[in-house]
Enzyme design. Structure first.
Site, PDB file in Angstrom:
ATOM      1  N   SER A  11       0.401 -46.862 -17.611  1.00 24.98           N
ATOM      2  CA  SER A  11       1.705 -46.543 -17.021  1.00 24.98           C
ATOM      3  C   SER A  11       1.527 -46.206 -15.542  1.00 24.98           C
ATOM      4  CB  SER A  11       2.330 -45.360 -17.751  1.00 24.98           C
ATOM      5  OG  SER A  11       3.533 -45.013 -17.094  1.00 24.98           O
ATOM      6  N   MET A  40      13.413 -44.801 -13.576  1.00 22.40           N
ATOM      7  CA  MET A  40      14.288 -43.683 -13.976  1.00 22.40           C
ATOM      8  C   MET A  40      15.407 -43.517 -12.952  1.00 22.40           C
ATOM      9  SD  MET A  40      11.370 -40.864 -14.796  1.00 22.40           S
ATOM     10  CE  MET A  40       9.870 -41.289 -15.673  1.00 22.40           C
ATOM     11  N   GLY A 145      10.924 -39.108 -19.171  1.00 16.05           N
ATOM     12  CA  GLY A 145      11.218 -38.534 -17.861  1.00 16.05           C
ATOM     13  C   GLY A 145       9.989 -38.103 -17.082  1.00 16.05           C
ATOM     14  N   GLY A 148       2.337 -36.955 -18.636  1.00 14.21           N
ATOM     15  CA  GLY A 148       1.509 -35.787 -18.894  1.00 14.21           C
ATOM     16  C   GLY A 148       2.055 -34.797 -19.908  1.00 14.21           C
ATOM     17  N   ASP A 178       4.806 -44.581 -26.480  1.00 15.14           N
ATOM     18  CA  ASP A 178       4.855 -44.171 -25.077  1.00 15.14           C
ATOM     19  C   ASP A 178       4.943 -42.648 -24.961  1.00 15.14           C
ATOM     20  OD1 ASP A 178       5.152 -44.072 -22.371  1.00 15.14           O
ATOM     21  OD2 ASP A 178       7.108 -45.055 -22.310  1.00 15.14           O
TER      22      ASP A 178
HETATM   23  C1  DX5 Z   1       7.669 -41.070 -19.793  1.00 14.34           C
HETATM   24  C2  DX5 Z   1       7.267 -42.484 -19.495  1.00 14.34           C
HETATM   25  C3  DX5 Z   1       5.884 -42.783 -19.879  1.00 14.34           C
HETATM   26  C4  DX5 Z   1       4.845 -41.972 -19.143  1.00 14.34           C
HETATM   27  C5  DX5 Z   1       3.673 -41.778 -20.061  1.00 14.34           C
HETATM   28  O1  DX5 Z   1       9.012 -40.916 -19.594  1.00 14.34           O
HETATM   29  O2  DX5 Z   1       8.112 -43.395 -20.187  1.00 14.34           O
HETATM   30  O3  DX5 Z   1       5.593 -44.163 -19.768  1.00 14.34           O
HETATM   31  O4  DX5 Z   1       4.419 -42.567 -17.953  1.00 14.34           O
HETATM   32  O5  DX5 Z   1       2.784 -40.930 -19.455  1.00 14.34           O
HETATM   33  P1  DX5 Z   1       1.628 -40.189 -20.242  1.00 14.34           P
HETATM   34  O6  DX5 Z   1       0.771 -41.249 -20.858  1.00 14.34           O
HETATM   35  O7  DX5 Z   1       0.945 -39.432 -19.164  1.00 14.34           O
HETATM   36  O8  DX5 Z   1       2.286 -39.313 -21.271  1.00 14.34           O
HETATM   37 ZN    ZN Z   2       7.496 -45.531 -20.287  1.00 12.82          ZN
END
Ligand code: DX5
Ligand code: ZN
Length: 226
Positions: A11, A40, A145, A148, A178
């Site tokens: 990502s 977003m 959103g 981490g 995700d």
């Molecule tokens: C969150 C995103 C994810 C995010 C995942 O809203 O849709 O794609 O980047 O990040 P990690 O893997 O750090 O949880």
């Molecule tokens: Zn995502």
């Protein structure tokens, strides 16, 4: 889980935007399969990531398919833009689409793969009448959103339910997970039926992102969770 090897989608949200080019090249040279690109709007989710100029810049250098995750209200407004900028998969949120069937059809008419994302609170059963039309379902394993965040354990059950729903309807689809994914939970996710693992911080905050992608790609559910 389908018989093919699982896919890894780093990502870009977790990349260093001040050296985005380097991170794109790293993904190109890695064993990753897709670029996961989080857009977003500060309305559907309480954060703003980046917009279409950045998608365009990524597309210019990316050598792997672009998996564009739209965390925006009324995504129909931007489907064509995404396609023109190089999106291969366009994922919209179930919760953001009043006419999801129409939106999914519009994505496919553009020649892109259609993905539908479900927030953690949204039951898989709500996809019953659309499951045959979608190419991928993205199960959010955190509230969308932010990167981490901590993985939500309920996701394993949702993967199993979704795989069963797809089978019942005689259809195949990719199940993408995700949020909060890393080698600690990847095996169990794959064993439950996941096909695509998105990983942001786990990859980009590691000492050796390329090796971390190798590690994610090498996870074997039959060894860890037979
Ligand atoms: C969150 C995103 C994810 C995010 C995942 O809203 O849709 O794609 O980047 O990040 P990690 O893997 O750090 O949880
Ligand atoms: Zn995502």
């Amino acid at each position: 889980m389908s018989s093919q090897k699982h896919l890894i989608a780093p990502s870009i949200l977790a990349a260093d935007f001040a050296k985005l080019y380097d991170d794109i090249i790293m993904v190109n040279e890695s064993e990753a399969d897709l670029f996961h690109i989080d857009i977003m709007d500060g309305v559907f989710v309480p954060n703003i990531s980046f917009g279409f100029p950045v998608l365009q810049a990524i597309a210019k250098h990316a050598l792997k398919p672009l998996d564009v995750h739209l965390m925006i209200v009324d995504p129909d407004r931007y489907l064509k833009t995404c396609q023109e900028l190089g999106a291969d998969i366009i994922t919209v949120h179930y919760e953001a689409c009043t006419h999801l069937h129409r939106t999914v059809a519009a994505i496919k008419e553009l020649g892109c793969k259609a993905g539908v994302a479900l927030n953690p609170h949204t039951p898989v059963s709500l996809l019953k009448d659309i499951v045959q039309d979608v190419d991928m379902v993205c199960l959010m394993s955190v509230n969308p959103g932010f990167g981490g965040q901590q993985f939500i354990e309920r996701t394993y059950q949702k993967i199993k339910e979704l795989r069963a729903l797809a089978l019942e309807n005689n259809t195949d689809l990719l199940i993408e997970i995700d949020g909060g994914v890393g080698t600690a939970n990847a095996g169990k996710l794959l064993a439950a039926g996941a096909d695509v693992l998105v990983a942001g911080n786990f990859v980009f905050s590691s000492d050796n992102p390329k090796q971390t992608i190798v590690d994610l790609k090498a996870v074997d559910p039959t060894i860890h969770f037979a």
